[in-house]
Each structure stands twice: as C-alpha cells, then as structure tokens.
Design a protein around this motif. Structure first.
Motif, PDB file in Angstrom:
ATOM      1  N   HIS B 202      12.615  33.314  21.245  1.00 48.28           N
ATOM      2  CA  HIS B 202      11.958  32.186  21.917  1.00 48.28           C
ATOM      3  C   HIS B 202      10.444  32.329  21.743  1.00 48.28           C
ATOM      4  CE1 HIS B 202      12.948  35.012  25.379  1.00 48.28           C
ATOM      5  NE2 HIS B 202      11.647  35.116  25.246  1.00 48.28           N
ATOM      6  N   ASP B 203      10.076  33.038  20.676  1.00 44.98           N
ATOM      7  CA  ASP B 203       8.674  33.250  20.336  1.00 44.98           C
ATOM      8  C   ASP B 203       8.246  32.144  19.362  1.00 44.98           C
ATOM      9  OD1 ASP B 203       6.230  34.131  19.406  1.00 44.98           O
ATOM     10  OD2 ASP B 203       6.852  36.234  19.251  1.00 44.98           O
ATOM     11  N   THR B 204       7.319  31.353  19.794  1.00 45.90           N
ATOM     12  CA  THR B 204       6.893  30.221  18.956  1.00 45.90           C
ATOM     13  C   THR B 204       6.259  30.696  17.650  1.00 45.90           C
ATOM     14  OG1 THR B 204       4.868  30.193  20.239  1.00 45.90           O
ATOM     15  CG2 THR B 204       6.550  28.561  20.833  1.00 45.90           C
ATOM     16  N   ARG B 205       5.723  31.936  17.665  1.00 51.02           N
ATOM     17  CA  ARG B 205       5.109  32.469  16.442  1.00 51.02           C
ATOM     18  C   ARG B 205       6.175  32.635  15.369  1.00 51.02           C
ATOM     19  NH1 ARG B 205       2.593  37.636  19.388  1.00 51.02           N
ATOM     20  NH2 ARG B 205       4.779  37.668  19.933  1.00 51.02           N
ATOM     21  N   VAL B 206       7.369  33.008  15.797  1.00 51.59           N
ATOM     22  CA  VAL B 206       8.461  33.200  14.844  1.00 51.59           C
ATOM     23  C   VAL B 206       8.928  31.853  14.308  1.00 51.59           C
ATOM     24  CG1 VAL B 206      10.844  34.016  14.608  1.00 51.59           C
ATOM     25  CG2 VAL B 206       9.190  35.328  15.953  1.00 51.59           C
ATOM     26  N   MET B 207       9.018  30.902  15.228  1.00 54.24           N
ATOM     27  CA  MET B 207       9.539  29.580  14.841  1.00 54.24           C
ATOM     28  C   MET B 207       8.720  28.961  13.714  1.00 54.24           C
ATOM     29  SD  MET B 207      10.373  27.967  18.517  1.00 54.24           S
ATOM     30  CE  MET B 207      10.632  29.075  19.869  1.00 54.24           C
ATOM     31  N   ARG B 208       7.414  29.274  13.697  1.00 45.80           N
ATOM     32  CA  ARG B 208       6.529  28.692  12.687  1.00 45.80           C
ATOM     33  C   ARG B 208       6.932  29.115  11.277  1.00 45.80           C
ATOM     34  NH1 ARG B 208       1.644  31.378  13.968  1.00 45.80           N
ATOM     35  NH2 ARG B 208       0.812  30.514  12.037  1.00 45.80           N
ATOM     36  N   TYR B 209       7.574  30.288  11.184  1.00 43.09           N
ATOM     37  CA  TYR B 209       7.932  30.803   9.863  1.00 43.09           C
ATOM     38  C   TYR B 209       9.319  30.332   9.409  1.00 43.09           C
ATOM     39  CZ  TYR B 209       3.947  33.960  10.158  1.00 43.09           C
ATOM     40  OH  TYR B 209       2.687  34.477  10.250  1.00 43.09           O
ATOM     41  N   ALA B 210      10.128  29.872  10.360  1.00 39.51           N
ATOM     42  CA  ALA B 210      11.513  29.524  10.029  1.00 39.51           C
ATOM     43  C   ALA B 210      11.578  28.203   9.272  1.00 39.51           C
ATOM     44  CB  ALA B 210      12.328  29.432  11.309  1.00 39.51           C
ATOM     45  N   ARG B 211      12.448  28.168   8.283  1.00 45.03           N
ATOM     46  CA  ARG B 211      12.618  26.923   7.523  1.00 45.03           C
ATOM     47  C   ARG B 211      13.719  26.059   8.133  1.00 45.03           C
ATOM     48  NH1 ARG B 211      11.773  30.544   3.335  1.00 45.03           N
ATOM     49  NH2 ARG B 211      13.963  30.575   2.731  1.00 45.03           N
ATOM     50  N   ARG B 212      14.392  26.662   9.115  1.00 41.91           N
ATOM     51  CA  ARG B 212      15.390  25.875   9.831  1.00 41.91           C
ATOM     52  C   ARG B 212      15.399  26.406  11.266  1.00 41.91           C
ATOM     53  NH1 ARG B 212      21.794  25.966   8.313  1.00 41.91           N
ATOM     54  NH2 ARG B 212      22.539  24.616   9.994  1.00 41.91           N
ATOM     55  N   VAL B 213      15.336  25.534  12.219  1.00 40.94           N
ATOM     56  CA  VAL B 213      15.334  25.950  13.628  1.00 40.94           C
ATOM     57  C   VAL B 213      16.529  25.307  14.322  1.00 40.94           C
ATOM     58  CG1 VAL B 213      14.073  25.893  15.806  1.00 40.94           C
ATOM     59  CG2 VAL B 213      12.825  26.166  13.657  1.00 40.94           C
ATOM     60  N   VAL B 214      17.413  26.185  14.817  1.00 43.89           N
ATOM     61  CA  VAL B 214      18.599  25.706  15.534  1.00 43.89           C
ATOM     62  C   VAL B 214      18.359  25.965  17.017  1.00 43.89           C
ATOM     63  CG1 VAL B 214      21.086  25.988  15.849  1.00 43.89           C
ATOM     64  CG2 VAL B 214      20.082  26.241  13.573  1.00 43.89           C
ATOM     65  N   SER B 215      18.370  24.922  17.783  1.00 46.83           N
ATOM     66  CA  SER B 215      18.071  25.056  19.205  1.00 46.83           C
ATOM     67  C   SER B 215      19.361  25.033  20.018  1.00 46.83           C
ATOM     68  CB  SER B 215      17.139  23.902  19.614  1.00 46.83           C
ATOM     69  OG  SER B 215      16.909  23.973  20.990  1.00 46.83           O
ATOM     70  N   ASP B 224      19.224  20.828  15.393  1.00 41.94           N
ATOM     71  CA  ASP B 224      19.266  21.642  14.176  1.00 41.94           C
ATOM     72  C   ASP B 224      18.298  20.993  13.193  1.00 41.94           C
ATOM     73  OD1 ASP B 224      19.823  23.092  11.940  1.00 41.94           O
ATOM     74  OD2 ASP B 224      21.987  22.842  12.019  1.00 41.94           O
ATOM     75  N   GLN B 225      17.099  21.589  13.085  1.00 44.22           N
ATOM     76  CA  GLN B 225      16.045  20.926  12.309  1.00 44.22           C
ATOM     77  C   GLN B 225      15.600  21.755  11.121  1.00 44.22           C
ATOM     78  OE1 GLN B 225      13.220  20.526  15.548  1.00 44.22           O
ATOM     79  NE2 GLN B 225      13.520  18.307  15.500  1.00 44.22           N
ATOM     80  N   ARG B 226      15.441  21.100   9.983  1.00 46.80           N
ATOM     81  CA  ARG B 226      14.835  21.725   8.813  1.00 46.80           C
ATOM     82  C   ARG B 226      13.323  21.582   8.974  1.00 46.80           C
ATOM     83  NH1 ARG B 226      19.328  23.790   5.753  1.00 46.80           N
ATOM     84  NH2 ARG B 226      21.029  22.706   6.748  1.00 46.80           N
ATOM     85  N   THR B 227      12.585  22.613   8.623  1.00 40.72           N
ATOM     86  CA  THR B 227      11.120  22.552   8.796  1.00 40.72           C
ATOM     87  C   THR B 227      10.443  22.893   7.485  1.00 40.72           C
ATOM     88  OG1 THR B 227      11.179  24.812   9.548  1.00 40.72           O
ATOM     89  CG2 THR B 227      11.148  23.124  11.252  1.00 40.72           C
ATOM     90  N   PRO B 228      10.260  21.908   6.637  1.00 39.07           N
ATOM     91  CA  PRO B 228       9.642  22.158   5.330  1.00 39.07           C
ATOM     92  C   PRO B 228       8.201  22.631   5.462  1.00 39.07           C
ATOM     93  CG  PRO B 228      10.118  19.808   5.672  1.00 39.07           C
ATOM     94  CD  PRO B 228      10.643  20.506   6.856  1.00 39.07           C
ATOM     95  N   GLU B 229       7.619  22.409   6.644  1.00 36.39           N
ATOM     96  CA  GLU B 229       6.229  22.812   6.828  1.00 36.39           C
ATOM     97  C   GLU B 229       6.099  24.269   7.272  1.00 36.39           C
ATOM     98  OE1 GLU B 229       7.654  21.135  10.747  1.00 36.39           O
ATOM     99  OE2 GLU B 229       8.000  20.823   8.613  1.00 36.39           O
ATOM    100  N   ALA B 230       7.206  25.052   7.191  1.00 33.92           N
ATOM    101  CA  ALA B 230       7.177  26.448   7.634  1.00 33.92           C
ATOM    102  C   ALA B 230       6.119  27.243   6.882  1.00 33.92           C
ATOM    103  CB  ALA B 230       8.543  27.085   7.401  1.00 33.92           C
ATOM    104  N   VAL B 231       5.551  28.236   7.577  1.00 35.36           N
ATOM    105  CA  VAL B 231       4.522  29.088   6.971  1.00 35.36           C
ATOM    106  C   VAL B 231       5.147  29.890   5.840  1.00 35.36           C
ATOM    107  CG1 VAL B 231       2.923  30.980   7.389  1.00 35.36           C
ATOM    108  CG2 VAL B 231       3.334  29.262   9.170  1.00 35.36           C
TER     109      VAL B 231
END
Lengths: 409, 232
Positions: B202-215, B224-231
């Motif tokens: 639940h660390d937002t710093r980690v979420m920034r790196y993920a290319r897919r975030v499942v909540s 269930d979101q794909r995040t093409p803008e991941a770091v």
C-alpha cells in the motif's frame, strides 16, 4: 561444511550461555558416569578376584557331577600329578589339588560337624588367599603331617588354640570309618563369619591317608593370568584331561553362579541411578532444543516458504543436537579419562576403607577399570538420550505451516 | 503467455466465531514478465492472494495455475519443490537467516536446489554484485542496513532463477531512498531477467513503478489498471 551443517553449528552459539549450560550439564554427567562406571567395573574385577582368590580359583577340574552333589567317591585320580601337569598349560599361573569331606571335629570339650579340606600347603598359597589370613599360629607347611588350621569362630566354638589337638571322625573313600588326630597350628581370621565358622584345612597327604583316598582328590584348582580368559580356557583344559575318567573343567561362573548374579543385581541398581542422571540431562537438552525451536518459529516459516521441506528442518534440529551431544561427549570423556587415569595411578579410597579392607585381606584401594567400555558406555548413552530428547522438537517442525509460522512473534 | 492464472479463488478465515473473507471469487491472469502491484487497505486480501499464488496457503476453492502447473492440488512436498525452484519471495521484514552471511543466505536456497558448492559461491557473488552489494557478502544481516538486508533478500529470491517473484510489502520497513533503490532494482531485474514481479503493497512509491495495479477491497478485485506511465 555445507550450509546446513554451518547453520546447525552457528545456531548452537546464538545463545552461547544457554548452550554452554546444557553442554556443562552433559560434561558433568559424562565425567561422573565415566568415573562411576570405571570404578564400578574396577570394583567388580576386584570383587571377582577376591572372591575367586579366596577359595574357588578361576577354573577347577572335578569329577562329573561333583559340583551338584559332593560325594566322597566322585574323585579326580592322581590329582597332584594332574595339578602339576595343568600348571604347564598356557595362561595357567598356579594349580593345587584339594580333597573335601565332612567330619566330626572334637576337642576336649566340644564337638562340631565341619567341612575338612585337604590342601597342598605349598601350592595352596598360590591359589587361595586363606593362607594369608592366619591371625594366630601359622599356616600349613610342606612336610606337615597331622596338622590343621581352623577358622577363628570354629576354633572358639571348639575352644581350641594353636597347639591343641582336634580329633576328626568321618567316613573314608572305601566306606570305612576314618579317624585321625591333628594338631591345630594356626587360626584363620577372615572377618567373614561364614568363613571363620567353617574353614578347616589339613595337608592333602595326611587327608588322603586318613580318609583312604590314595592319590585321589576332589578338585584341582587353577589360577589364570587373567580371570577373563577362564571361559575360553575351559575347552583347552578339558582337552588336556585324561580320557575315560569323567572329569570336567568348570570356570568360575559355573562354580560360583551367585557371584555374577550379585554383580548383575548391583549393575541394575547402579544403572537405575545412572538412568536418573541421563534423564535429567536429556530433559535439559529437550528444554534447550524446544526453546530454540520455539523462538525460531518465524525463521523456520521463512525457510519453509523458500522451499525447505519440513523433514530437513527436523534434520537441522537433530544435527544441532548431534553437535551439542558431541561436544558434551568429547569434553566429558576427556575430563572423565583424566579423572580415571589419576585414580588408576593412585587408586581410589575413602576414609576408613583401608582399615576395613585390611580386615578382609582386600586391597586398601579400588582401581578403576580403564577401557573403551568404561570410558564411552555412559557418555554414549547420554548422547543417545540427548538425541532422543531432540526428537520431539524435531517432530513439531513436521507440522509447521509456513504462513502460520511466519506470523509467529 | 500467463505466468500465473487464478480463477475464482475463495478463502475464509475463522477468528473465534467470526468468519473473515480473505478472497471472494478472485480471478486474475498475470502475463509472464509483467510487473504487478496488488494494492488495497489492510485486510483487503493482498497478502492472502500472494500467499495462495506462492503455494504458501491453499484457497478454499478455485484454481491456480503457475505456468503449466496447477498448484492448488499439489501436496506439501510438491509445493515446497515448486517454491524452491520456480518462485522467489521477498518479505517485509527481510527475513534473512541471522547466523548466515549475505553470501551464505543467497547460497542457502541454491544448496537446497542441489547446486554444487563452487557454482553456488560464484552465482551468489555475481548476484550480490549485480544488486550492488559487492564487498558486503561476508557480513551478517545484523551488520547490514535495512535497505542492504532487503537487497540480500532480493538476491536470495533471484539466485534460484525463479519464474515469479512475490514480494509482500517489500518497502514497508525502508526509508524513502532505500525504497526507491529497491524498486529500481526490481525494475532492472524484471527487465534484464524477464522475471515476473507481483508485489502486495500500500506504498504509493511502489505503485508508481508497477505497469499494472490490481486493487483489492474486502477480498474482491475492485479495479485492475494498466499503467503505461509507470516509472522505467
């Protein structure tokens, strides 16, 4: 060392004080066991030596059936010659022929039934300790004819002293009435009432003459260089006996079955005490290993999560116990060996022991038996007890579930 | 191609007389080589799902397929082998073996796999060097910082060359700098080794790196979101 071995060894020293306390208990117990068992075996050896050297000897040659029922006619022919011949056998240190009968002994005032033994005076001193127990007068000598030595209580009962005469009346080998008069030359005082009440010895030659035995006797007694050889030497001695005379060679265990029984029953009571010690040490190991397992539950959970099978965790705990046990064993044996070697050189005694032993013609000190058995029997049992104690903590690990274990505090 | 596929997973826990829903008909398909974050508040089912995917806990119903192996029907021994050879774990509290050095901790898993001593040592040194711990391989965990310990834990996870790395709150005990370094390491390993990463956080710093975030929420997948803008 592989990682599991390394892990087991290092785990042992995570709480070094706790480990050293457990090792200390093992070392103390092992040292004590080494000492006690060595002294115990040494005292058994002394007990056997003393009992056998008193009268029985290590081996005897008798007529078949004489041991069960002592009949006058069950004799060993040409006994003195046979004794001389057997003395030449390997590992035989000394031999002596003996004849035995029951007779009525009378002094001027009293009569008693006694067991009279005819002995070869010069040889008897080499196979029996009785000659050394004469407290008044002297023991029989080569060339004595109508002489007799009596136990101190028997002499008191007969009211005789050295120089007095005793009349002996019995039955001869041929069934005739046998009678003789012997002069008391010495009094034996062993300190054992049973011996002092019963012992009566006369020269074999005179005995054979009075009781019409000719050259016969009832046994040839052998003393060996090592009492432990007795069972092995029985066939050798048996093979050297004259054929057709129905003679048998018997070792001390057959002659004195009560002695081994006494040792066995003493061993049982001693091992009960040792068992208590070993159980206490095993409980200490159980406590240590259980604590160690409980406080590492989380760590074990992680290892299971990484793919370690529970059986390997169990083996890890057993390996730790093996290391623990080996340290206790090696230090305990080393320390125990030092103690035992010291007493092997100087003997073990306690206040009053020397005086008590002297009364029974026994050595004033006990010397422990230094052998692999006496050094390792106790410590190895402690080692096995410790391993057994670790089985429960090890088995607990088989039921461990990784997720539940990792939640443990 | 799926790295892991979960279908209709249910799991309930009992706390006294209370029944708690851990997973409520969760279905999820994670492609090989992906970098996924499972997010949600405490008790949402992140760790329960992660444990089920890692063969650490069994779902009450549903099925889990790792690569081509259905794992929810395996026995304990088979699951242990599966975890050893195909899955790497990174835990919140590092969970290194305290009496082993960094290198020995990394070697430990390889020894369980039966890798020979020389190869073990060489691979352990190489992995430690790759994650920036060269020169520290002889230190025990107590002699390392939290970030360094977590790196050793990562080295231990990747040394067995797994297909999938499951990380449960890997940055929870790390300061911001160490957390960033760790996530950059994860991204590097994901990219270079093509290892699939699934992290519960639940660390937002980690979420920034993920290319897919499942909540997750109350044991269900909320989004269930794909995040093409991941770091990167």
């Amino acid at each position: 060392m592989n990682i599991t071995g390394l892990l087991a060894w290092r785990n042992l020293w995570r709480h070094s004080r706790r480990t050293w306390l457990t090792v200390g208990a093992m070392v103390f117990c092992n040292t004590l066991l080494v000492f006690l068992i060595a002294i115990q075996l040494g005292s058994y050896r002394m007990m056997i030596d003393n009992t056998l050297s008193a009268f029985t000897g290590h081996l005897q040659v008798q007529h078949l059936g004489y041991l069960e029922e002592q009949k006058m006619r069950q004799t060993v022919p040409e006994a003195a010659a046979l004794a001389s011949r057997l003395a030449e056998e390997p590992h035989v240190e000394a031999t002596a022929a003996r004849a035995v009968t029951f007779a009525l002994a009378s002094s001027e005032q009293r009569s008693f039934g006694i067991q009279l033994t005819g002995v070869q005076p010069a040889l008897e001193t080499q196979v029996s300790s009785y000659p050394g127990l004469v407290s008044r007068g002297r023991y029989l000598q080569q060339g004595d004819d109508a002489a007799i030595v009596l136990g101190s209580i028997l002499a008191r009962n007969l009211k005789v002293a050295p120089g007095d005469e005793v009349t002996l009346l019995g039955s001869g080998y041929d069934g005739s009435v046998a009678a003789g008069v012997a002069t008391v030359v010495g009094i034996i005082d062993s300190g054992l009432a049973e011996v002092d009440r019963g012992v009566a010895q006369a020269p074999l030659a005179w005995f054979q003459q009075v009781f019409a035995l000719g050259d016969r006797a009832h046994s040839v007694v052998l003393r060996l260089d090592d009492v432990n050889r007795a069972p092995m030497l029985v066939p050798q001695i048996q093979a050297s006996l004259p054929v057709g005379e129905s003679l048998v060679a018997l070792d001390w265990d057959q002659l004195q079955p009560g002695l081994r029984e006494a040792i066995r029953s003493d061993m049982v009571s001693a091992w009960f005490m040792y068992g208590v010690l070993i159980v206490l040490v095993a409980l200490s190991v159980l406590n240590t290993q259980l604590m160690s397992v409980l406080e590492r539950t989380r760590e074990f959970g992680v290892m299971l999560a990484l793919g370690l099978r529970p059986q390997r965790l169990g083996r890890l705990v057993l390996l730790e116990t093996i290391f623990l046990g080996l340290i206790g064993l090696l230090l305990g044996v080393a320390l125990g060996a030092l103690v035992v070697l010291y007493f092997d050189a100087y003997g073990f005694s306690y206040p009053g022991m020397a005086e008590a032993a002297a009364r029974f013609n026994l050595p004033p000190r006990i010397y422990p038996q230094v052998s692999l058995l006496s050094l390792f029997l106790g410590p190895l049992t402690v080692f096995l007890g410790a391993l057994l104690a670790a089985v429960y903590p090890a088995l607990r690990l088989l039921r461990l579930q990784p997720v539940a274990a990792m939640r443990a505090v | 191609m799926s790295a892991i596929h979960c279908r209709d997973l249910c799991k309930t826990f009992h706390q006294g007389e209370e029944e708690i829903t851990g997973l409520d008909h969760v279905s999820l398909d994670i492609e090989a080589g992906s970098f996924v974050a499972l997010v949600g508040p405490s008790g949402s089912g992140k760790t329960t799902l992660l444990n089920a995917m890692g063969g650490l806990d069994r779902p009450d119903s549903g099925e889990i397929v790792l690569g081509d192996t259905r794992i929810d029907t395996l026995d304990q021994g088979e699951l242990a082998d599966l975890r050893l050879n195909r899955i790497g774990f990174v835990f919140q509290s590092y969970n290194l073996v305290p009496v082993l050095s960094a290198r020995e901790n990394v070697e430990f898993v390889m020894q369980l796999q039966g890798v020979g001593a020389q190869e073990r040592a060489a691979r352990a040194e190489a992995v430690l060097a790759e994650i920036g711990l060269e020169g520290l391989s002889g230190r025990r965990p107590a002699e390392l910082s939290g970030g360094q310990q977590q790196r050793v834990a990562v080295a231990r996870a990747i040394a067995s060359e797994p297909q999938l790395i499951l990380a449960d709150e890997p940055t929870a005990n790390l300061d911001s700098h160490s957390a960033t370094q760790l996530m950059e390491l994860f991204v590097h390993l994901n990219r270079e080794h093509k290892v699939t990463f699934v992290m519960a956080t639940h660390d937002t710093r980690v979420m920034r790196y993920a290319r897919r975030v499942v909540s997750l929420q109350d044991g269900r997948i909320e989004s269930d979101q794909r995040t093409p803008e991941a770091v990167e």
